[in-house]
Design an enzyme around this catalytic site. Structure first.
Site, PDB file in Angstrom:
ATOM      1  N   HIS A 245      -2.508 -24.119 -11.382  1.00  0.00           N
ATOM      2  CA  HIS A 245      -3.818 -24.774 -11.246  1.00  0.00           C
ATOM      3  C   HIS A 245      -3.784 -26.212 -11.804  1.00  0.00           C
ATOM      4  O   HIS A 245      -4.003 -27.176 -11.079  1.00  0.00           O
ATOM      5  CB  HIS A 245      -4.877 -23.976 -12.015  1.00  0.00           C
ATOM      6  CG  HIS A 245      -5.032 -22.563 -11.570  1.00  0.00           C
ATOM      7  ND1 HIS A 245      -5.450 -22.192 -10.313  1.00  0.00           N
ATOM      8  CD2 HIS A 245      -4.829 -21.395 -12.237  1.00  0.00           C
ATOM      9  CE1 HIS A 245      -5.500 -20.869 -10.227  1.00  0.00           C
ATOM     10  NE2 HIS A 245      -5.133 -20.365 -11.370  1.00  0.00           N
TER      11      HIS A 245
HETATM   12  O1  RIB Z   1      -9.334 -21.557 -13.180  1.00  0.00           O
HETATM   13  C1  RIB Z   1      -8.181 -22.176 -13.670  1.00  0.00           C
HETATM   14  C2  RIB Z   1      -8.512 -23.112 -14.781  1.00  0.00           C
HETATM   15  O2  RIB Z   1      -9.074 -22.383 -15.858  1.00  0.00           O
HETATM   16  C3  RIB Z   1      -7.277 -23.803 -15.368  1.00  0.00           C
HETATM   17  O3  RIB Z   1      -7.645 -25.068 -15.870  1.00  0.00           O
HETATM   18  C4  RIB Z   1      -6.876 -22.902 -16.502  1.00  0.00           C
HETATM   19  O4  RIB Z   1      -6.219 -23.610 -17.556  1.00  0.00           O
HETATM   20  C5  RIB Z   1      -8.214 -22.436 -16.993  1.00  0.00           C
HETATM   21  O5  RIB Z   1      -8.688 -23.430 -17.881  1.00  0.00           O
END
Ligand code: RIB
Ligand code: CA
Length: 306
Positions: A245
């Protein structure tokens, strides 16, 4: 106005295992200098996240070392929700971290974000990897300065796909929906990197191990153990790897051609839903990823030269 032509990056983060990989990618990228890292509560409480930033600086030794500022300890208008996916300490609960002395500057993150935007203007790229609380507070302090930044990239949201913390909400947006709404309402030209895109950026164990084999052993072992904590959960759920992500948000901040963008108007729901709405676009979101090209960039830059 910045006099140095190099791009400057400010990364706002809630580290977090994928945040850690995103920071390593950012520090391994020659196109910019990561001047500042600001910390926001999200995956872990603020103090743990701040400590984790200093652990990662100690591990990677970026030059120049970034200025670190701590920010919001809770969302704008609701209690903090943390994420168990990253372990209690946020980096996979490894028992043997070398001790670090967190030394954030005595200026809070929103002020540091505003100061960086005023100083570097179009030369600054802001990358937000957690709930947008700090960014929203910076916008509240000086919206024009934030609108004047070169790019504002944020990992968050789920536009046409299911959420990851509720059926229709992504974690960062879910933790602080008011912050995301405030940033969008302030007219910030947000480049959003939602789950629609990040689920196309999957780190498989074999690819990670091949990249780490080229790195100095102590660094490689630590990164492998951090990632294994998250990978074990993903593999146990039948996934072929870990969704990158936050590293993808850094990747598209470095090279926006890695994805196809779509302008969209998003409405922010009470639980952090980020769904299409009628009207003029208020951001653009990354929809299709050139995953092989992104993964090559990520794996080539993850580790310091031996
Ligand atoms: O949904 C993914 C996000 O949420 C990423 O930034 C992960 O680190 C969590 O913070
Ligand atoms: Ca994050």
């Amino acid at each position: 106005m910045t006099t140095d032509s190099r791009r400057r990056a400010l990364i706002d983060t809630d580290p977090g295992i994928d945040d850690a990989l995103a920071l390593l990618l950012a520090w391994g990228s020659p196109e910019w200098t990561v001047d500042v890292v600001t910390v926001v509560a999200g995956n872990v409480p603020l103090e743990a996240g701040t400590r984790n930033v200093f652990r990662l600086i100690d591990l990677r030794r970026p030059l120049p070392p970034p200025l670190v500022a701590a920010g919001a300890a809770r969302p704008l208008a609701r209690p903090l929700k943390i994420a168990p996916y990253h372990g209690v300490d946020g980096l996979g609960d490894l028992p043997d971290w070398p001790p670090v002395e967190p030394r954030p500057v005595p200026v809070d993150a929103p002020r540091v974000i505003v100061d960086a935007a005023r100083r570097h203007e179009r030369g600054l790229t802001i990358v937000a990897l957690g709930p947008l609380t700090n960014l929203a507070l910076a916008v509240e302090a000086d919206a024009a300065a934030i609108r004047g930044a070169g790019r504002v990239v944020a990992m968050g949201g789920a536009v046409d796909v299911p959420g990851n913390v509720t059926p229709d909400a992504e974690f960062n947006a879910h933790v602080d929906p008011e912050a995301l709404a405030r940033v969008l309402d302030a007219g910030v030209r947000l480049d959003l990197v939602p789950l629609d895109a990040t689920r196309q950026a999957i780190l498989e164990p074999a690819a990670l191990n091949a990249a780490l084999a080229r790195a100095p052993r102590p660094f490689a072992d630590r990164v492998r153990r951090i990632v294994e904590y998250a990978l074990r959960i993903d593999l146990a759920h039948g996934k072929r790897g870990m969704d990158l992500h936050d590293p993808l948000a850094v990747g598209v901040a470095l090279d926006p051609t890695l994805v196809e963008w779509e302008p969209v108007r998003l409405a922010i729901g009470p639980d952090g839903q980020t769904r299409r709405a009628a009207g003029e676009p208020n951001c653009r979101f990354a929809r299709v990823v050139d995953s092989p090209r992104f993964l090559r960039m990520f794996l080539e830059r993850l580790c310091p030269a031996s």
